[in-house]
Design a protein around this motif. Structure first.
Motif, PDB file in Angstrom:
ATOM      1  N   HIS A 181       0.815  -1.217   0.000  1.00  0.00           N
ATOM      2  CA  HIS A 181       0.000   0.000   0.000  1.00  0.00           C
ATOM      3  C   HIS A 181       0.850   1.270   0.000  1.00  0.00           C
ATOM      4  O   HIS A 181       0.433   2.313   0.502  1.00  0.00           O
ATOM      5  N   SER A 182       2.040   1.192  -0.601  1.00  0.00           N
ATOM      6  CA  SER A 182       2.904   2.375  -0.655  1.00  0.00           C
ATOM      7  C   SER A 182       2.323   3.474  -1.535  1.00  0.00           C
ATOM      8  O   SER A 182       2.732   4.636  -1.450  1.00  0.00           O
ATOM      9  N   GLU A 183       1.345   3.123  -2.388  1.00  0.00           N
ATOM     10  CA  GLU A 183       0.748   4.129  -3.274  1.00  0.00           C
ATOM     11  C   GLU A 183       0.001   5.216  -2.501  1.00  0.00           C
ATOM     12  O   GLU A 183      -0.276   6.294  -3.051  1.00  0.00           O
ATOM     13  N   ILE A 184      -0.296   4.984  -1.232  1.00  0.00           N
ATOM     14  CA  ILE A 184      -1.088   5.969  -0.481  1.00  0.00           C
ATOM     15  C   ILE A 184      -0.320   7.263  -0.248  1.00  0.00           C
ATOM     16  O   ILE A 184      -0.935   8.300   0.027  1.00  0.00           O
ATOM     17  N   ILE A 185       1.016   7.240  -0.352  1.00  0.00           N
ATOM     18  CA  ILE A 185       1.763   8.473  -0.099  1.00  0.00           C
ATOM     19  C   ILE A 185       1.531   9.510  -1.195  1.00  0.00           C
ATOM     20  O   ILE A 185       1.901  10.663  -1.038  1.00  0.00           O
ATOM     21  N   HIS A 186       0.900   9.086  -2.295  1.00  0.00           N
ATOM     22  CA  HIS A 186       0.547  10.029  -3.361  1.00  0.00           C
ATOM     23  C   HIS A 186      -0.853  10.611  -3.163  1.00  0.00           C
ATOM     24  O   HIS A 186      -1.248  11.496  -3.919  1.00  0.00           O
ATOM     25  N   LEU A 187      -1.599  10.120  -2.198  1.00  0.00           N
ATOM     26  CA  LEU A 187      -3.016  10.449  -2.093  1.00  0.00           C
ATOM     27  C   LEU A 187      -3.317  11.430  -0.978  1.00  0.00           C
ATOM     28  O   LEU A 187      -2.581  11.532   0.006  1.00  0.00           O
ATOM     29  N   LYS A 199      -8.936   1.126   5.758  1.00  0.00           N
ATOM     30  CA  LYS A 199      -8.400   0.090   6.649  1.00  0.00           C
ATOM     31  C   LYS A 199      -7.151  -0.552   6.046  1.00  0.00           C
ATOM     32  O   LYS A 199      -6.170  -0.815   6.756  1.00  0.00           O
ATOM     33  N   SER A 200      -7.176  -0.801   4.747  1.00  0.00           N
ATOM     34  CA  SER A 200      -6.002  -1.375   4.087  1.00  0.00           C
ATOM     35  C   SER A 200      -4.834  -0.396   4.107  1.00  0.00           C
ATOM     36  O   SER A 200      -3.686  -0.792   4.332  1.00  0.00           O
ATOM     37  N   ALA A 201      -5.123   0.879   3.879  1.00  0.00           N
ATOM     38  CA  ALA A 201      -4.066   1.890   3.850  1.00  0.00           C
ATOM     39  C   ALA A 201      -3.364   2.031   5.198  1.00  0.00           C
ATOM     40  O   ALA A 201      -2.181   2.375   5.264  1.00  0.00           O
ATOM     41  N   GLN A 202      -4.077   1.760   6.287  1.00  0.00           N
ATOM     42  CA  GLN A 202      -3.490   1.865   7.626  1.00  0.00           C
ATOM     43  C   GLN A 202      -2.290   0.935   7.791  1.00  0.00           C
ATOM     44  O   GLN A 202      -1.363   1.232   8.555  1.00  0.00           O
TER      45      GLN A 202
END
Length: 233
Positions: A127-133, A185-188
């Motif tokens: 879930h490293s893609e969340i740092i772009h969001l 929840k997944s991003a956590q």
């Protein structure tokens, strides 16, 4: 609006009996009681729309309006559910603050490696893609803005196209809330100890190792602090 579809005419070979020489068959018919244009419409499914009656249109309109009215009746419940995703423990506000702080503290080259897909699955960070969001912007675009717009419109003034779009949005809002909550929840898990173990392996020198180690300790302490507050309450 359904796009029209074109069909290439083919010779249709059948086992039907040959026409009697004493009986003429209209050239526009294929032996099925319909002409070629009607036959193509039958294959494409367009006959459903061609033969739609005023009653069918009125029923569809009422179904669409009922769904939209129902959503408006539930607006306070929906806003409560959205606010809960935004404000609860480890919700959207928490997640955005974690992402912002992580990007500020992480060494730039390590941050680049995390945000770029890696070939080695061992080094891949889940879930490293969340740092772009920005999840606040997402929840605003997906839920708050459309719902506020829906509350303000006059349903009687909607065109057929607008009514159809709002109907489809109302149909999906509950499933989208469930999906968004699951994604949060997944991003956590990006901020879990397991993820930080992998992140620390990306360090190329002692300075980076120490900096990432400090980050790991900081984020773990923050997580424990939140858990303890919830337990004390």
């Amino acid at each position: 609006m359904q796009k029209s579809r074109s069909f290439t005419k083919h010779t249709i070979k059948t086992n039907k009996p040959a026409a009697s020489p004493n009986r003429s068959v209209p050239p526009s018919f294929n032996g099925y009681g319909i002409n070629t244009e009607q036959f193509n419409a039958l294959l494409s499914g367009n006959q459903l729309h061609c033969h739609e009656t005023s009653f069918d249109k009125a029923v569809r309109k009422q179904q669409q309006l009922f769904t939209i009215y129902n959503t408006l009746e539930r607006q306070h419940t929906l806003i409560y559910k959205i606010d809960e995703i935004l404000n609860n423990r480890h919700g959207v506000l928490w997640l955005d603050s974690q992402i912002k702080e992580f990007k500020l503290l992480c060494p730039s080259d390590i941050l680049m490696n995390i945000s770029t897909p890696l070939i080695s699955p061992l080094r891949g960070i889940e879930h490293s893609e969340i740092i772009h969001l920005n999840f606040c912007s997402l929840i605003n675009d997906i839920f708050y803005t459309p719902l506020n717009a829906l509350i303000k419109i006059r349903l009687a003034d909607l065109s057929e196209h607008e009514r159809k779009e709002w109907y489809e949005w109302c149909l999906k809002i509950d499933s989208q809330l469930i999906m968004f909550k699951a994604q949060i929840k997944s991003a956590q898990t990006f901020f879990s100890a397991k993820s930080f173990d992998k992140i620390c392996r990306l360090a190329k020198d002692n300075d980076h190792q120490q900096q990432l180690g400090n980050m790991r300790y900081l984020f773990q302490q923050k997580a424990r602090s939140v858990d303890n507050v919830e337990y004390d309450e």
